[in-house]
Scaffold this motif. Structure first.
Motif, PDB file in Angstrom:
ATOM      1  N   PHE A   1      32.357  54.230  37.640  1.00 43.95           N
ATOM      2  CA  PHE A   1      32.013  52.886  38.095  1.00 43.95           C
ATOM      3  C   PHE A   1      31.904  52.831  39.619  1.00 43.95           C
TER       4      PHE A   1
ATOM      5  N   TYR B   1      23.522  47.627  37.789  1.00 48.58           N
ATOM      6  CA  TYR B   1      24.746  48.077  37.118  1.00 48.58           C
ATOM      7  C   TYR B   1      24.479  48.375  35.645  1.00 48.58           C
TER       8      TYR B   1
ATOM      9  N   ILE C   1      29.451  39.209  38.525  1.00 49.05           N
ATOM     10  CA  ILE C   1      29.371  39.292  39.990  1.00 49.05           C
ATOM     11  C   ILE C   1      29.519  37.879  40.536  1.00 49.05           C
TER      12      ILE C   1
ATOM     13  N   VAL D   1      32.557  42.376  42.150  1.00 50.05           N
ATOM     14  CA  VAL D   1      31.996  42.852  40.887  1.00 50.05           C
ATOM     15  C   VAL D   1      33.167  43.115  39.948  1.00 50.05           C
TER      16      VAL D   1
ATOM     17  N   HIS E   1      28.585  51.776  41.593  1.00 50.00           N
ATOM     18  CA  HIS E   1      28.658  50.719  42.613  1.00 50.00           C
ATOM     19  C   HIS E   1      27.920  51.154  43.887  1.00 50.00           C
ATOM     20  N   LYS E   2      28.162  52.378  44.323  1.00 51.07           N
ATOM     21  CA  LYS E   2      27.482  52.899  45.523  1.00 51.07           C
ATOM     22  C   LYS E   2      25.975  52.983  45.299  1.00 51.07           C
TER      23      LYS E   2
END
Length: 190
Positions: A160, A104, A120, A149, A164-165
């Motif tokens: 975002f 991230y 997280i 998250v 994330h993916k």
């Protein structure tokens, strides 16, 4: 990695040197062998349920990089330990979280997104009947893990979501925990 001139300041976002990161990406893209890494941890029993894992280095692109760390592990008193350190399950979840956190932070950095918060939280359940050998039908580990998250910064909701993916697709520990990994054990009795 690409060399910087003495007068050029590196671009740093979220504490990450973006120029060095992009140089690493480009170097591995140009020569896949530069992206080969080897990792090793040796864990030694310390008595009771305590152990100490030693990290002495790793290799990247055929180059050994010395690093010295020790990680203490124990169990709670309720599981036969002395409660001096986090247990193996807590280390596993911490390693999963930390690996994704790197993803991230780095993905945000290369996009110029400044983070204000990144957290997280991962949780799961283990039925001790499997670990204790009471019921062979009960798995000794997690059936599933859930994580949340919490992220805040100057990126958009869409950015975002994309990050994330990408993290789920590229995090080594997400990969390692989310699918079977072949283990090749050797027992040496001395």
């Amino acid at each position: 990695m690409l060399a910087r001139t003495e007068t050029t300041e590196p671009r740093v976002v979220n504490g990450i040197n973006v120029d060095d990161l992009l140089g690493l990406i480009e170097g591995v893209r140009d020569d896949a062998a530069r992206g080969n890494t080897q990792w090793r941890v040796t864990t030694v029993w310390q008595g009771q349920t305590r152990s100490r894992a030693r990290v002495e280095g790793f290799a990247i692109g055929g180059q050994k990089v010395p690093r010295e760390f020790s990680i203490d592990i124990d169990e709670p008193c309720e599981l036969g330990g002395s409660n001096r350190s986090a247990n193996p399950q807590e280390h596993l979840l911490a390693a999963l979280n930390a690996c994704m956190m790197v993803g991230y932070a780095a993905q945000c950095a290369v996009r110029g997104i400044t983070l204000e918060k990144l957290e997280i939280e991962t949780h799961g359940e283990i039925d001790l009947r499997g670990f204790l050998g009471i019921d062979a039908a009960v798995p000794p580990g997690y059936d599933n893990l859930s994580y949340v998250v919490r992220i805040k910064g100057n990126g958009t909701r869409e950015q975002f979501a994309e990050i994330h993916k990408i993290v789920m697709a590229t995090s080594p520990n997400f990969y390692n925990v989310s699918r079977p990994v072949d283990l090749n054990p050797t027992l040496v009795v001395e």
